[in-house]
Design a protein around this motif. Structure first.
Motif, PDB file in Angstrom:
ATOM      1  N   PRO A 103      -2.960   4.252 -10.682  1.00 57.60           N
ATOM      2  CA  PRO A 103      -2.133   3.711  -9.602  1.00 57.60           C
ATOM      3  C   PRO A 103      -1.479   2.403 -10.050  1.00 57.60           C
ATOM      4  CG  PRO A 103      -4.363   4.187  -8.826  1.00 57.60           C
ATOM      5  CD  PRO A 103      -4.383   4.361 -10.314  1.00 57.60           C
ATOM      6  N   ILE A 104      -0.270   2.132  -9.563  1.00 57.58           N
ATOM      7  CA  ILE A 104       0.364   0.873  -9.966  1.00 57.58           C
ATOM      8  C   ILE A 104      -0.282  -0.312  -9.258  1.00 57.58           C
ATOM      9  CG2 ILE A 104       2.519   1.818 -10.836  1.00 57.58           C
ATOM     10  CD1 ILE A 104       3.858   1.369  -8.279  1.00 57.58           C
ATOM     11  N   ALA A 105      -1.173  -0.020  -8.314  1.00 55.16           N
ATOM     12  CA  ALA A 105      -1.958  -1.106  -7.719  1.00 55.16           C
ATOM     13  C   ALA A 105      -3.071  -1.563  -8.658  1.00 55.16           C
ATOM     14  CB  ALA A 105      -2.567  -0.636  -6.396  1.00 55.16           C
ATOM     15  N   PHE A 106      -3.371  -0.766  -9.685  1.00 56.50           N
ATOM     16  CA  PHE A 106      -4.369  -1.109 -10.704  1.00 56.50           C
ATOM     17  C   PHE A 106      -3.568  -1.724 -11.846  1.00 56.50           C
ATOM     18  CE2 PHE A 106      -7.321   1.173 -14.003  1.00 56.50           C
ATOM     19  CZ  PHE A 106      -7.987  -0.001 -14.266  1.00 56.50           C
ATOM     20  N   THR A 107      -4.011  -2.852 -12.391  1.00 60.90           N
ATOM     21  CA  THR A 107      -3.138  -3.539 -13.356  1.00 60.90           C
ATOM     22  C   THR A 107      -2.896  -2.708 -14.622  1.00 60.90           C
ATOM     23  OG1 THR A 107      -4.931  -4.836 -14.330  1.00 60.90           O
ATOM     24  CG2 THR A 107      -3.746  -5.836 -12.490  1.00 60.90           C
ATOM     25  N   PHE A 108      -3.783  -1.769 -14.934  1.00 64.66           N
ATOM     26  CA  PHE A 108      -3.523  -0.850 -16.057  1.00 64.66           C
ATOM     27  C   PHE A 108      -2.238  -0.060 -15.765  1.00 64.66           C
ATOM     28  CE2 PHE A 108      -5.083   3.375 -18.093  1.00 64.66           C
ATOM     29  CZ  PHE A 108      -4.381   3.127 -19.249  1.00 64.66           C
ATOM     30  N   ARG A 129       0.861  -1.199   0.000  1.00 65.40           N
ATOM     31  CA  ARG A 129       0.000   0.000   0.000  1.00 65.40           C
ATOM     32  C   ARG A 129       0.883   1.230   0.000  1.00 65.40           C
ATOM     33  NH1 ARG A 129      -4.754   2.478   1.615  1.00 65.40           N
ATOM     34  NH2 ARG A 129      -4.709   3.778   3.470  1.00 65.40           N
ATOM     35  N   GLY A 130       0.672   2.094  -0.960  1.00 62.57           N
ATOM     36  CA  GLY A 130       1.455   3.325  -1.017  1.00 62.57           C
ATOM     37  C   GLY A 130       1.185   4.068  -2.304  1.00 62.57           C
ATOM     38  N   VAL A 189       0.078  -8.402  -3.291  1.00 56.39           N
ATOM     39  CA  VAL A 189      -1.336  -8.015  -3.239  1.00 56.39           C
ATOM     40  C   VAL A 189      -1.364  -6.490  -3.126  1.00 56.39           C
ATOM     41  CG1 VAL A 189      -3.548  -8.346  -2.050  1.00 56.39           C
ATOM     42  CG2 VAL A 189      -1.799 -10.149  -1.947  1.00 56.39           C
ATOM     43  N   ALA A 190      -1.268  -5.823  -4.264  1.00 56.25           N
ATOM     44  CA  ALA A 190      -1.195  -4.357  -4.236  1.00 56.25           C
ATOM     45  C   ALA A 190      -2.594  -3.785  -4.027  1.00 56.25           C
ATOM     46  CB  ALA A 190      -0.601  -3.851  -5.544  1.00 56.25           C
ATOM     47  N   THR A 191      -2.683  -2.748  -3.217  1.00 60.30           N
ATOM     48  CA  THR A 191      -3.999  -2.161  -2.914  1.00 60.30           C
ATOM     49  C   THR A 191      -3.989  -0.678  -3.281  1.00 60.30           C
ATOM     50  OG1 THR A 191      -3.294  -1.682  -0.659  1.00 60.30           O
ATOM     51  CG2 THR A 191      -4.449  -3.763  -1.007  1.00 60.30           C
ATOM     52  N   MET A 192      -5.133  -0.206  -3.748  1.00 63.53           N
ATOM     53  CA  MET A 192      -5.245   1.193  -4.170  1.00 63.53           C
ATOM     54  C   MET A 192      -5.007   2.145  -3.014  1.00 63.53           C
ATOM     55  SD  MET A 192      -6.053   1.254  -7.176  1.00 63.53           S
ATOM     56  CE  MET A 192      -6.997   0.529  -8.426  1.00 63.53           C
TER      57      MET A 192
END
Ligand code: 3SK
Length: 496
Positions: free
Chosen positions: A204-209, A65-66, A87-90
């Motif tokens: 965000p890099i937590a979003f796969t786009f 998370r960041g 497990v990346a989170t927005m």
């Protein structure tokens, strides 16, 4: 594609870091500027700290998370090098959503930027990173010589959560080979990122786009990337000009806002503009083309498929259509029983490719993955040349007096009115017509609330029966943390 034949043992992070010479510029952001050698060193330090200090074993999940900045990338790569599952989170998520993600993903620990420690579930072992943090202290003892865990190509590398346009988030699993496959298909064959490119963008890099566009694609190509933390569209345009950006990844709303701010000329030095996350209105494509001479590369992807699977570039672009199946993928329009419908007939978009959909839990797998096809939940039509045109999320088709009306098509017509800044169209249940087409509209500041003028505008733009019989003026529309419209919230509101 021959490039999609990966060895049985494959660690995606090792591959992404292996290529370019150490002294090549790699990543900038938040006052940091790293070469490939420095990113390699820091990712290996994180992997060593995870393994030797924090007891991570391959297969353990690590919540991240960041903001978008280089240390989040070092942590993400470090988890993969150590054989863990990222497990990346927005960054925008709050306690309730993080609780749901933690409940579904069951991470062993969390690596969290020191400014984002709030809202992390308290019973999760959490290590702060960045600045003068616990991780900074830990990695100081490691010299960056970590040997990557020899994972299998089909070991899970990451869990990606769908952004929840329909409510509760769902997790999908992606393998090490999937991480490379998105670069070896869409990035390589459509966007064509080169080692000399400078890439930036807003997702965000937590979003796969964002993960693909801002991290995986540039690293796979040996290019460099500028990571931005919360910029407005005008700031984005200025950064693009000042940093010499050549490839931009952002969403249609940002392109529209850059145009509205009169900043499109700041994008003139860019080679590739890429849009995904939502349908790109043809009006925005043309306005950007008129202002810059650039042709936006539109694409549809999904968290389930990891990245973009239908798109087009250069002479292949037909504005208003999303494009054709990306090399390496197959796409089709199928009926509800999984049979192909004739070209020109609307149906369910289905896709096959190297990055298939695997839900972590729940019963969605049997509904959305059938006969090897991933059903995306979108209604599309294909023409005889293989170009796919978006009509609606299957849930967004409105049946009114027997007519099938695409909510997004009415939205696009409304957005063509100069007073309309944002718009969402949903169905309101109605005894006589079954449903009434209902538009929620955000007006430009100072504009008059004239529903009849907007209705007339729609009647003159598309078939008149599609016009919104109800128009509600609102200050803003409900959106997910990735900027996707949450029509289900409005649908509930419309149903009373
Ligand atoms: O929404 C999309 O179009 C998308 C594109 C790339 C990666 C992920 C998603 C959800």
């Amino acid at each position: 594609l021959p490039e999609l034949r990966y060895p049985r043992q494959l660690n995606a992070a090792r591959e992404l870091l292996a290529g370019p010479p150490g002294e090549r510029p790699c990543m900038r952001g938040s006052g940091i500027a790293w070469t490939y050698g420095e990113l390699r060193h820091h990712a290996a330090q994180v992997a060593a700290a995870l393994t030797e200090d924090l007891g991570l074993v391959p297969g353990n999940r690590v919540l991240l998370r960041g903001p978008n900045e280089p240390w989040q990338v070092a942590c993400w790569l470090g988890v993969l090098l150590a054989g863990g599952v990222a497990v990346a989170t927005m960054p925008m998520l709050r306690r309730t959503e993080l609780d749901t993600i933690t409940e579904l993903a069951r991470p062993s620990l969390a690596l969290v930027h020191h400014d984002f420690l709030h809202d992390v579930p308290p019973d999760l072992r959490t290590v702060a990173y960045g600045g003068d943090s616990e991780l900074t202290g830990m990695i100081a003892a490691h010299d960056g010589g970590f040997a990557a865990v020899d994972t299998a190509a089909d070991d899970v590398a990451l869990l990606a959560f769908t952004s929840g346009t329909t409510g509760r988030p769902k997790a999908t699993m992606h393998f090490h080979r999937d991480v490379l496959a998105i670069a070896d298909t869409f990035s390589r064959h459509v966007v064509g990122i080169q080692p000399s490119d400078v890439v930036t963008g807003t997702p965000p890099i937590a979003f796969t786009f964002g993960l693909g566009g801002l991290v995986v694609f540039p690293l796979r190509a040996g290019a460099s990337t500028v990571l931005l933390d919360r910029v407005t569209p005008p700031q984005l345009a200025d950064t693009v000009a000042e940093e010499g950006v050549t490839v931009l990844f952002t969403a249609p709303t940002a392109y529209r806002a850059v145009l509205a701010a009169g900043k499109a000329d700041r994008l003139a030095g860019v080679r590739r503009l890429v849009s995904a996350g939502e349908t790109l209105p043809a009006s925005v494509w043309h306005a950007m083309h008129d202002a810059t001479g650039l042709q936006i590369i539109d694409g549809i992807g999904s968290t389930e498929m990891l990245h973009v699977f239908i798109s087009a570039a250069d002479d292949d672009i037909r504005p208003g259509t999303t494009g054709r199946a990306v090399p390496g993928y197959q796409a089709a329009v199928l009926d509800d029983d999984g049979r192909p419908v004739p070209d020109g007939t609307p149906g369910n978009l289905a896709v096959k490719g190297p990055t298939g959909c695997r839900y972590l839990n729940g019963d969605r797998q049997t509904t959305y993955v059938r006969h090897g096809w991933n059903f995306t939940g979108d209604t599309y039509v294909r023409d005889a040349d293989g170009y796919f045109t978006y009509l609606a999320r299957s849930d967004d088709m409105i049946v009114s007096s027997g007519y099938n009306i695409s909510g997004p098509e009415v939205e696009q017509a409304m957005l063509g009115h100069p007073d309309v800044v944002d718009c969402a169209v949903v169905a309101t249940p109605d005894e006589e017509r079954g449903s009434l087409v209902t538009a929620y509209v955000v007006l430009r500041e100072g504009a008059t609330r004239d529903a009849a003028a907007l209705q007339d505008h729609v009647k003159q733009t598309i078939a008149p029966y599609k016009y919104p019989r109800l128009v509600e003026f609102v200050a803003e529309l409900p959106r997910t943390s990735t900027g996707k419209l949450q029509r289900f919230v409005l649908r509930q509101q419309a149903a009373g």
